[in-house]
Design an enzyme around this catalytic site. Structure first.
Site, PDB file in Angstrom:
ATOM      1  N   PRO A  90       0.817  -1.220   0.000  1.00 58.11           N
ATOM      2  CA  PRO A  90       0.000   0.000   0.000  1.00 58.11           C
ATOM      3  C   PRO A  90       0.851   1.270   0.000  1.00 58.11           C
ATOM      4  O   PRO A  90       0.346   2.363  -0.229  1.00 58.11           O
ATOM      5  CB  PRO A  90      -0.828  -0.107   1.293  1.00 58.11           C
ATOM      6  CG  PRO A  90      -0.245  -1.214   2.092  1.00 58.11           C
ATOM      7  CD  PRO A  90       0.591  -2.051   1.188  1.00 58.11           C
ATOM      8  N   GLU A 117       2.483  -7.733   8.347  1.00 59.92           N
ATOM      9  CA  GLU A 117       2.450  -6.271   8.470  1.00 59.92           C
ATOM     10  C   GLU A 117       3.291  -5.576   7.406  1.00 59.92           C
ATOM     11  O   GLU A 117       3.254  -4.365   7.280  1.00 59.92           O
ATOM     12  CB  GLU A 117       2.947  -5.840   9.853  1.00 59.92           C
ATOM     13  CG  GLU A 117       2.092  -6.339  10.987  1.00 59.92           C
ATOM     14  CD  GLU A 117       0.655  -5.864  10.871  1.00 59.92           C
ATOM     15  OE1 GLU A 117       0.442  -4.641  10.869  1.00 59.92           O
ATOM     16  OE2 GLU A 117      -0.238  -6.713  10.786  1.00 59.92           O
ATOM     17  N   ARG A 155      -4.862  -8.272 -20.416  1.00 54.38           N
ATOM     18  CA  ARG A 155      -5.915  -8.007 -21.396  1.00 54.38           C
ATOM     19  C   ARG A 155      -5.489  -6.986 -22.447  1.00 54.38           C
ATOM     20  O   ARG A 155      -6.078  -6.896 -23.520  1.00 54.38           O
ATOM     21  CB  ARG A 155      -7.232  -7.603 -20.718  1.00 54.38           C
ATOM     22  CG  ARG A 155      -7.183  -6.290 -20.003  1.00 54.38           C
ATOM     23  CD  ARG A 155      -8.418  -6.105 -19.161  1.00 54.38           C
ATOM     24  NE  ARG A 155      -9.648  -6.119 -19.962  1.00 54.38           N
ATOM     25  CZ  ARG A 155     -10.037  -5.153 -20.745  1.00 54.38           C
ATOM     26  NH1 ARG A 155      -9.285  -4.072 -20.882  1.00 54.38           N
ATOM     27  NH2 ARG A 155     -11.158  -5.242 -21.423  1.00 54.38           N
ATOM     28  N   ASP A 170     -11.966   0.980 -24.325  1.00 51.58           N
ATOM     29  CA  ASP A 170     -12.160   0.809 -22.884  1.00 51.58           C
ATOM     30  C   ASP A 170     -12.219   2.150 -22.158  1.00 51.58           C
ATOM     31  O   ASP A 170     -11.564   3.102 -22.557  1.00 51.58           O
ATOM     32  CB  ASP A 170     -10.945   0.092 -22.252  1.00 51.58           C
ATOM     33  CG  ASP A 170     -10.981  -1.406 -22.445  1.00 51.58           C
ATOM     34  OD1 ASP A 170     -11.967  -1.905 -22.986  1.00 51.58           O
ATOM     35  OD2 ASP A 170      -9.996  -2.051 -22.048  1.00 51.58           O
TER      36      ASP A 170
HETATM   37  N1  ADE Z   1      -0.844  -5.137  -0.039  1.00 56.01           N
HETATM   38  C1  ADE Z   1      -1.691  -4.743   0.931  1.00 56.01           C
HETATM   39  N2  ADE Z   1      -2.459  -3.721   0.527  1.00 56.01           N
HETATM   40  C2  ADE Z   1      -2.097  -3.441  -0.753  1.00 56.01           C
HETATM   41  C3  ADE Z   1      -2.517  -2.491  -1.714  1.00 56.01           C
HETATM   42  N3  ADE Z   1      -3.469  -1.599  -1.467  1.00 56.01           N
HETATM   43  N4  ADE Z   1      -1.921  -2.508  -2.925  1.00 56.01           N
HETATM   44  C4  ADE Z   1      -0.935  -3.396  -3.189  1.00 56.01           C
HETATM   45  N5  ADE Z   1      -0.494  -4.310  -2.323  1.00 56.01           N
HETATM   46  C5  ADE Z   1      -1.065  -4.344  -1.117  1.00 56.01           C
END
Ligand code: ADE
Length: 230
Positions: A90, A117, A155, A170
């Site tokens: 993230p 984590e 794709r 698209d």
């Molecule tokens: N791992 C945990 N959350 C994630 C996210 N939002 N994007 C990519 N990998 C992740």
């Protein structure tokens, strides 16, 4: 042929998405080769441990460098291409259509999906990996993010959608949402297909679609128009 390697603790999670529809067809047609490798196979202790408590304390477990490095070094040698190394997290750069196009030009991608984590920081530094996030929320692991990226990239590869279909109309491909689509029946529960689509006048239909795409984008995603040049 594009090659995508995935390093994961849960290769079974990929079975269903990779074995249906476009992703399955693209693999069967030799457009993409997707190879899953289990990081746990590279654990070095008798418990198959791949995570440990964070130094400095705090909740959760952190993925250990050793098994990820050993797995990576094994995977790297499975093909001659160097590959673009991507860590799913993230904290990464946000994934979008232009990133999918960019990744689709690579001969080889090596995706690393983490659990727990997070990764020991030395994984990112030592592997010189690019970090990608699929959105501002935290998933239980990088597997679903890897699948999203694989689907969006594959794709777009030449031939993946078959002859009649094309990703060029698209949503996002021209920075706009897609125009409204209709199929039979002509009237459904009192809602009729717009006359223009029944007219057979292709120039007018194209113009109508373009206008609709713009109007929808203005209405639902005005943020997209900020970077759009027409
Ligand atoms: N791992 C945990 N959350 C994630 C996210 N939002 N994007 C990519 N990998 C992740």
């Amino acid at each position: 042929m594009t090659r995508i390697d995935v390093l994961t603790l849960f290769p079974e999670m990929f079975q269903s998405p990779l074995n249906h529809s476009i992703l399955k067809r693209a693999q069967d047609a030799g457009i993409v080769d997707i190879v899953l490798t289990n990081i746990r196979d590279f654990a070095t202790d008798s418990y198959n441990k791949v995570d440990d408590k964070p130094y400095g304390g705090g909740p959760g477990m952190v993925m250990m460098s050793g098994p990820v490095f050993d797995c990576f070094e094994h995977v790297e040698k499975l093909a001659p291409e160097k590959g673009r190394v991507i860590l799913l997290t993230p904290q990464g750069q946000k994934f979008d259509h232009s990133k999918a196009v960019e990744l689709g030009k690579e001969e080889r991608l090596i995706l690393i999906a983490g659990r727990y984590e997070g990764f020991d920081e030395r994984i990112r530094i030592g592997l010189d990996a690019e970090q990608i996030s699929i959105g501002d929320y935290v998933l239980s692991g990088g597997e679903l993010a890897a699948m999203v990226i694989i689907d969006a990239v594959v794709r777009l590869l030449a031939g993946a959608l078959g002859d009649q279909d094309s990703p060029k109309d698209d949503t996002f491909s021209e920075g706009l949402l897609e125009y409204p689509q209709y199929t039979r029946p002509e009237v459904f529960r009192g809602m009729k297909v717009p006359d223009i689509l029944m007219s057979g006048d292709h120039a007018k239909i194209d113009q109508w679609r373009r206008t609709q795409a713009l109007e929808r984008t203005k209405k639902y995603r005005p943020d997209l128009l900020k970077d759009h040049d027409s």
